[in-house]
Every structure is written in C-alpha cells, then in structure tokens.
Motif scaffolding. Structure first.
Motif, short mmCIF file in Angstrom:
data_model
loop_
_atom_site.label_atom_id
_atom_site.label_comp_id
_atom_site.label_asym_id
_atom_site.label_seq_id
_atom_site.Cartn_x
_atom_site.Cartn_y
_atom_site.Cartn_z
N SER A 187 -0.20 2.60 -0.16
CA SER A 187 -0.73 3.65 -0.96
C SER A 187 0.40 4.57 -1.21
CB SER A 187 -1.74 4.22 0.07
OG SER A 187 -1.39 4.41 1.16
N PRO A 188 -0.22 5.63 -1.72
CA PRO A 188 0.57 6.87 -1.96
C PRO A 188 1.32 7.38 -0.57
CG PRO A 188 -1.15 7.39 -3.35
CD PRO A 188 -1.52 6.23 -2.39
N GLY A 189 2.29 8.13 -0.58
CA GLY A 189 3.20 8.62 0.61
C GLY A 189 2.31 9.54 1.48
N TYR A 190 1.94 9.36 2.85
CA TYR A 190 1.11 10.00 3.74
C TYR A 190 1.95 11.23 3.96
CZ TYR A 190 -1.31 11.31 7.92
OH TYR A 190 -1.94 12.00 8.77
N HIS A 191 1.33 12.65 3.42
CA HIS A 191 2.00 13.97 4.01
C HIS A 191 3.35 14.07 3.19
CE1 HIS A 191 -0.67 15.88 6.42
NE2 HIS A 191 -0.52 14.73 7.24
N MET A 192 3.73 13.31 1.99
CA MET A 192 4.96 13.21 1.31
C MET A 192 4.41 13.14 -0.10
SD MET A 192 6.88 12.71 3.73
CE MET A 192 8.70 12.32 3.29
N ASN A 193 5.60 13.39 -0.95
CA ASN A 193 5.54 13.53 -2.55
C ASN A 193 4.88 12.15 -2.81
OD1 ASN A 193 6.40 12.61 -5.28
ND2 ASN A 193 7.25 14.79 -5.09
N LYS A 194 3.71 12.08 -3.57
CA LYS A 194 2.90 10.92 -3.84
C LYS A 194 3.77 10.04 -4.89
CE LYS A 194 -0.26 12.16 -0.87
NZ LYS A 194 0.03 12.43 0.16
N LYS A 195 4.48 10.65 -5.73
CA LYS A 195 5.19 10.10 -6.58
C LYS A 195 6.55 9.06 -6.18
CE LYS A 195 7.44 11.05 -11.13
NZ LYS A 195 7.69 11.85 -12.16
N HIS A 196 7.16 9.72 -4.99
CA HIS A 196 8.26 9.14 -4.74
C HIS A 196 8.26 8.65 -3.43
CE1 HIS A 196 10.98 10.89 -7.88
NE2 HIS A 196 10.08 11.95 -7.86
N TRP A 197 7.24 8.54 -2.61
CA TRP A 197 7.09 7.83 -1.40
C TRP A 197 5.78 6.85 -1.41
CZ3 TRP A 197 10.49 8.55 2.66
CH2 TRP A 197 11.33 9.56 2.45
N ILE A 198 5.68 5.81 -0.75
CA ILE A 198 4.80 4.99 -0.23
C ILE A 198 4.32 4.84 1.03
CG2 ILE A 198 5.27 3.72 -2.57
CD1 ILE A 198 6.44 1.67 -0.86
N THR A 199 3.21 4.58 1.47
CA THR A 199 2.78 4.43 2.57
C THR A 199 2.29 2.86 2.89
OG1 THR A 199 1.88 6.49 2.94
CG2 THR A 199 1.00 4.65 4.62
N LEU A 200 2.88 2.01 3.70
CA LEU A 200 2.74 0.89 3.92
C LEU A 200 1.90 0.41 5.25
CD1 LEU A 200 3.28 -2.31 3.19
CD2 LEU A 200 5.45 -2.13 4.58
N GLU A 201 0.64 -0.15 5.07
CA GLU A 201 0.05 -0.64 6.42
C GLU A 201 0.32 -1.88 6.64
OE1 GLU A 201 -3.81 0.95 6.75
OE2 GLU A 201 -3.51 2.37 5.05
N GLY A 202 -0.19 -2.61 7.97
CA GLY A 202 -0.16 -3.92 8.17
C GLY A 202 -1.42 -4.50 7.48
N GLY A 203 -1.21 -5.83 7.08
CA GLY A 203 -2.32 -6.63 6.27
C GLY A 203 -1.67 -8.15 5.92
N GLU A 204 -2.79 -8.75 5.50
CA GLU A 204 -2.51 -10.17 5.27
C GLU A 204 -1.57 -10.62 4.12
OE1 GLU A 204 -5.96 -8.73 2.88
OE2 GLU A 204 -5.77 -8.74 5.15
N ASP A 205 -1.52 -9.33 3.11
CA ASP A 205 -0.59 -9.59 1.91
C ASP A 205 0.79 -8.93 2.28
OD1 ASP A 205 -1.61 -6.83 1.86
OD2 ASP A 205 -1.72 -7.12 -0.17
N VAL A 206 1.19 -8.48 3.69
CA VAL A 206 2.38 -7.99 4.16
C VAL A 206 3.36 -8.78 5.00
CG1 VAL A 206 3.43 -5.90 5.30
CG2 VAL A 206 1.34 -5.47 3.74
N ASP A 207 4.24 -9.20 4.58
CA ASP A 207 5.13 -10.20 5.37
C ASP A 207 6.29 -9.52 5.51
OD1 ASP A 207 6.55 -10.35 3.47
OD2 ASP A 207 5.79 -12.47 2.73
N LYS A 208 7.28 -10.17 6.46
CA LYS A 208 8.51 -9.54 6.99
C LYS A 208 9.48 -9.34 5.79
CE LYS A 208 8.22 -11.08 11.82
NZ LYS A 208 9.35 -11.62 12.83
N GLU A 209 9.17 -10.17 4.86
CA GLU A 209 10.29 -10.07 3.86
C GLU A 209 10.10 -8.95 2.91
OE1 GLU A 209 8.81 -13.18 4.51
OE2 GLU A 209 10.64 -13.99 5.51
N LEU A 210 8.95 -8.65 2.64
CA LEU A 210 8.44 -7.45 2.16
C LEU A 210 8.76 -6.15 2.83
CD1 LEU A 210 6.97 -6.06 -0.47
CD2 LEU A 210 4.73 -6.37 0.99
#
Length: 131
Positions: A72-95
């Motif tokens: 999702s867009p960066g939490y408490h950051m510039n939404k254009k230049h930052w992303i927020t990554l949460e754990g989930g089934e489509d998230v693996d170590k390589e990503l």
C-alpha cells in the motif's frame, strides 16, 4: 510470510547492505535503516500488524500496489515515493529482499558520488562494472 518473518527478512537484508546503519530516532517501536544518513527503510507495527516502509520509484510503486494486495502507499510518508509492505501469502523472501535492495539503491543514487558505498546502477543486479 507472516509479520515477524517479514521484519526478520527485511532486517537481515538491510544489514548486508554496504554502509547501512540501524537507528531508533523515533523511539524503540521504530527501526530506521539509513545509508550515509538517508533513510531507505523503516519497520514498525501499525495496529498490531508488522510493516516495512520502503522507498520506491513512483511508477514501480503504482505497479506493485496493483499487483500485490499487501503493498500500500507509504505509511506516514510521501505516498508517491514510498510503499508499505505487510506480510501475506503473496509476499515471499525474494520479493522482500528485492524491494529492500531497490529502496537502498534509490537512496544511494541520490547521494553525492563520493559518498556512495556502491554503484547504484549495478549493485544487486547481478552485473558488475567493467574494470
């Protein structure tokens, strides 16, 4: 990938990056990774969910948000230049490792050449500069 594994994978990757340093400028609940004083990764929990906040190229950030439900867009950051990554089934170590390394390279690319610990155009891409 669950939250604790997400944080461990991201931290392990960040600690391998040349010149990366862990700081806690916002208190013990925020782990902030910097290179030459510039932030490239933040880790914390937002209402009980571990998250990793990373710098991303704006076009790539849009594509990532469309492709992955856990980005999702960066939490408490510039939404254009930052992303927020949460754990989930489509998230693996390589990503996770790829996104952390990309964030680091983006920050290094904006440092003065004399301060860059690596060449951001080749580091982590599997290609080495010609000698």
């Amino acid at each position: 990938m669950n939250g604790p594994t997400l944080h461990k994978t991201a931290a392990d990757c960040a600690e391998e990056l040349p010149g990366a340093q862990l700081e806690h400028p916002f208190g013990p609940d925020w782990e902030v990774y910097k290179v030459r004083g510039k932030v490239f990764m933040l880790m914390t929990e937002v209402p009980g969910r571990p998250v990793v906040i990373l710098k991303a190229d704006p076009d790539e950030a849009d594509a990532l948000r469309e492709q992955y439900s856990h980005i999702s867009p960066g939490y408490h950051m510039n939404k254009k230049h930052w992303i927020t990554l949460e754990g989930g089934e489509d998230v693996d170590k390589e990503l996770v490792r790829e996104l952390v390394t990309d964030s680091y390279r983006l920050v290094v690319a904006h440092l003065p050449k004399a301060e860059r610990p690596v060449d951001p155009n080749t580091y982590g891409t599997g290609t080495q500069p010609a000698r």
